[in-house]
Design an enzyme around this catalytic site. Structure first.
Site, PDB file in Angstrom:
ATOM      1  N   TYR A 147       0.820  -1.214   0.000  1.00 24.76           N
ATOM      2  CA  TYR A 147       0.000   0.000   0.000  1.00 24.76           C
ATOM      3  C   TYR A 147       0.854   1.265   0.000  1.00 24.76           C
ATOM      4  O   TYR A 147       0.330   2.362   0.117  1.00 24.76           O
ATOM      5  CB  TYR A 147      -0.929   0.011   1.218  1.00 24.76           C
ATOM      6  CG  TYR A 147      -2.080  -0.946   1.082  1.00 24.76           C
ATOM      7  CD1 TYR A 147      -1.849  -2.309   1.092  1.00 24.76           C
ATOM      8  CD2 TYR A 147      -3.375  -0.491   0.944  1.00 24.76           C
ATOM      9  CE1 TYR A 147      -2.895  -3.217   0.966  1.00 24.76           C
ATOM     10  CE2 TYR A 147      -4.431  -1.388   0.818  1.00 24.76           C
ATOM     11  CZ  TYR A 147      -4.183  -2.735   0.829  1.00 24.76           C
ATOM     12  OH  TYR A 147      -5.222  -3.627   0.700  1.00 24.76           O
ATOM     13  N   LYS A 204       4.513 -14.746   4.620  1.00 20.09           N
ATOM     14  CA  LYS A 204       4.967 -15.565   3.492  1.00 20.09           C
ATOM     15  C   LYS A 204       6.502 -15.408   3.455  1.00 20.09           C
ATOM     16  O   LYS A 204       7.097 -15.074   2.424  1.00 20.09           O
ATOM     17  CB  LYS A 204       4.302 -15.056   2.194  1.00 20.09           C
ATOM     18  CG  LYS A 204       4.486 -15.950   1.002  1.00 20.09           C
ATOM     19  CD  LYS A 204       3.539 -17.137   0.978  1.00 20.09           C
ATOM     20  CE  LYS A 204       3.844 -18.032  -0.192  1.00 20.09           C
ATOM     21  NZ  LYS A 204       3.094 -19.291  -0.182  1.00 20.09           N
ATOM     22  N   ASP A 242      -1.042 -18.786   3.026  1.00 23.84           N
ATOM     23  CA  ASP A 242      -1.928 -19.673   2.266  1.00 23.84           C
ATOM     24  C   ASP A 242      -2.488 -20.768   3.175  1.00 23.84           C
ATOM     25  O   ASP A 242      -3.680 -21.082   3.151  1.00 23.84           O
ATOM     26  CB  ASP A 242      -1.229 -20.265   1.028  1.00 23.84           C
ATOM     27  CG  ASP A 242       0.216 -20.640   1.270  1.00 23.84           C
ATOM     28  OD1 ASP A 242       0.731 -20.344   2.374  1.00 23.84           O
ATOM     29  OD2 ASP A 242       0.843 -21.237   0.385  1.00 23.84           O
ATOM     30  N   ASP A 248      -5.893  -7.213   4.578  1.00 21.64           N
ATOM     31  CA  ASP A 248      -7.044  -6.833   3.755  1.00 21.64           C
ATOM     32  C   ASP A 248      -7.768  -8.079   3.266  1.00 21.64           C
ATOM     33  O   ASP A 248      -8.984  -8.223   3.411  1.00 21.64           O
ATOM     34  CB  ASP A 248      -6.534  -5.999   2.568  1.00 21.64           C
ATOM     35  CG  ASP A 248      -7.668  -5.525   1.680  1.00 21.64           C
ATOM     36  OD1 ASP A 248      -8.687  -5.079   2.229  1.00 21.64           O
ATOM     37  OD2 ASP A 248      -7.539  -5.607   0.443  1.00 21.64           O
TER      38      ASP A 248
END
Ligand code: ATP
Length: 337
Positions: A125, A172, A205, A229
């Site tokens: 962002y 991640k 994930d 988000d």
């Protein structure tokens, strides 16, 4: 004499004015004294003042320190930065707090009770994107020690204050070794200062799958901006949709409360939006303002109305209107207080 709070009210676009009207009914029946100062942002501000966040809006929030806002539409096209992102950055609202819980009477996953703690100021962002050669673009993910540490600190302090037992950092780092690696390093550092709170980590994930298969294992989720988000909407889906999830953007000086959902242009003006998320957002704001009793009453009222299954908007499978839902909750709040 009870205190009168001054709060900036931004109704926003799309379904914003409809749901805010219901939120105001609940304020009235909760008996709290709030002096709302109206301000504008989004599409409506652009039309009225030629600016999507007028200086007067920022000044109002800075003066009152607390705001509640409906969803705003960011005009599509180049040159328009997301209004929500801009507000969060300008006011340094670094923590996005989104409690997600199952309500009786809403047929989705039972017993979900988790809090999303999303970093609000950086990551992808940062808005740094450029074309480095024709057909090749770069989007820069910025992760800093400062922002990662302060959101981790906020998450653990929140957990301690609210009697929560576990914080799970979602990442991640197996792929983004430096950026997500730094985020985890900061979280681990803060975790050491809170030995009574369990700290775990999960790859994003896998976390999505685990959230869908066994959501009750989660308590506080600590996430960077983009994962936060995406996972927020996933979690909203677990408990009955976007119409039910509240949120707060909190910084050291200011706080802006807003629900997770957007301006829902597809249903705007039809009178069928669910006002529950903004009403629960009001409950979060009341807690922040120290109006604990009123905050609890609003939350219980929502619970009771949902459980009774008599009044519900179409997103929850019912046929009632936005004002009917607002009225039912407001009436219940009055009964409880
Ligand atoms: P944004 O990008 O601004 O977050 P979005 O594109 O994710 O917005 P929303 O505006 O949140 O989308 O809407 C997603 C879907 O959820 C739409 O079909 C919308 O009608 C529905 N929805 C969102 N909020 C509500 C609500 N309060 N009541 C009923 N339905 C809602």
């Amino acid at each position: 004499m009870p205190k009168t709070h001054r709060v900036t009210l931004i109704e926003g676009d799309g379904i914003g004015p409809e749901i805010c009207a219901e939120m105001l009914k609940v304020v009235a029946s909760a008996g709290v004294r709030i002096d709302f100062e109206r301000a504008y942002a989004g599409q409506i501000a652009l039309e009225k003042f030629k600016e999507s966040i007028p200086a007067a809006t920022l000044a109002s929030i800075k003066r009152n320190r607390v705001a509640i806002k409906g969803p705003v539409t960011t005009p599509i096209g180049t040159g328009f930065t997301s209004i929500n992102v801009m507000l969060r950055k300008k006011l340094e609202l670094y923590a996005n707090v989104r409690p997600v819980r199952s309500y009786p009477g809403v047929s989705t996953y039972p017993n979900v009770d988790l809090v999303i703690m999303r970093e609000n100021t950086e990551d992808l962002y940062s808005g740094i994107e450029h074309e480095i050669a024709p057909g090749v673009v770069e989007s820069i993910k910025v992760i800093t020690r400062l922002a990662s540490t302060r959101i981790a600190e906020y998450a653990f302090s929140y957990a301690k204050k609210h009697g929560r037992k576990k914080v799970t950092a979602i990442h991640k780092a197996n792929i983004m070794k430096l950026s997500d690696g730094l985020f985890l390093e900061c979280a681990r550092g803060i975790a050491k200062k809170f030995p009574k709170i369990e700290y775990t980590e999960m790859i994003v994930d896998n976390a999505c799958m685990q959230l869908v298969t066994r959501p009750t294992q989660f308590d506080v989720l600590l996430l960077e901006n983009l994962y936060g988000d995406i996972v927020s909407d996933l979690c909203a889906g677990l408990v009955g949709g976007l119409g039910l999830v509240p949120g707060g953007n909190i910084g050291k000086k200011y706080a802006v409360f807003e629900s997770v959902h957007g301006s829902a242009p597809d249903i705007a003006g039809k009178g069928i939006a669910n006002p529950t998320a903004i009403i629960l957002t009001l409950a979060l704001m009341l807690e922040y303002l120290g109006e604990t009793q009123a905050s609890l009453a609003v939350q219980q009222a929502v619970s009771k109305v949902l459980q009774a299954k008599k009044v519900r908007t179409p997103d929850l499978g019912g046929k009632n209107t936005c004002p009917e839902m607002g009225d039912a909750i407001a009436k219940q709040v009055k009964r409880l207080l």
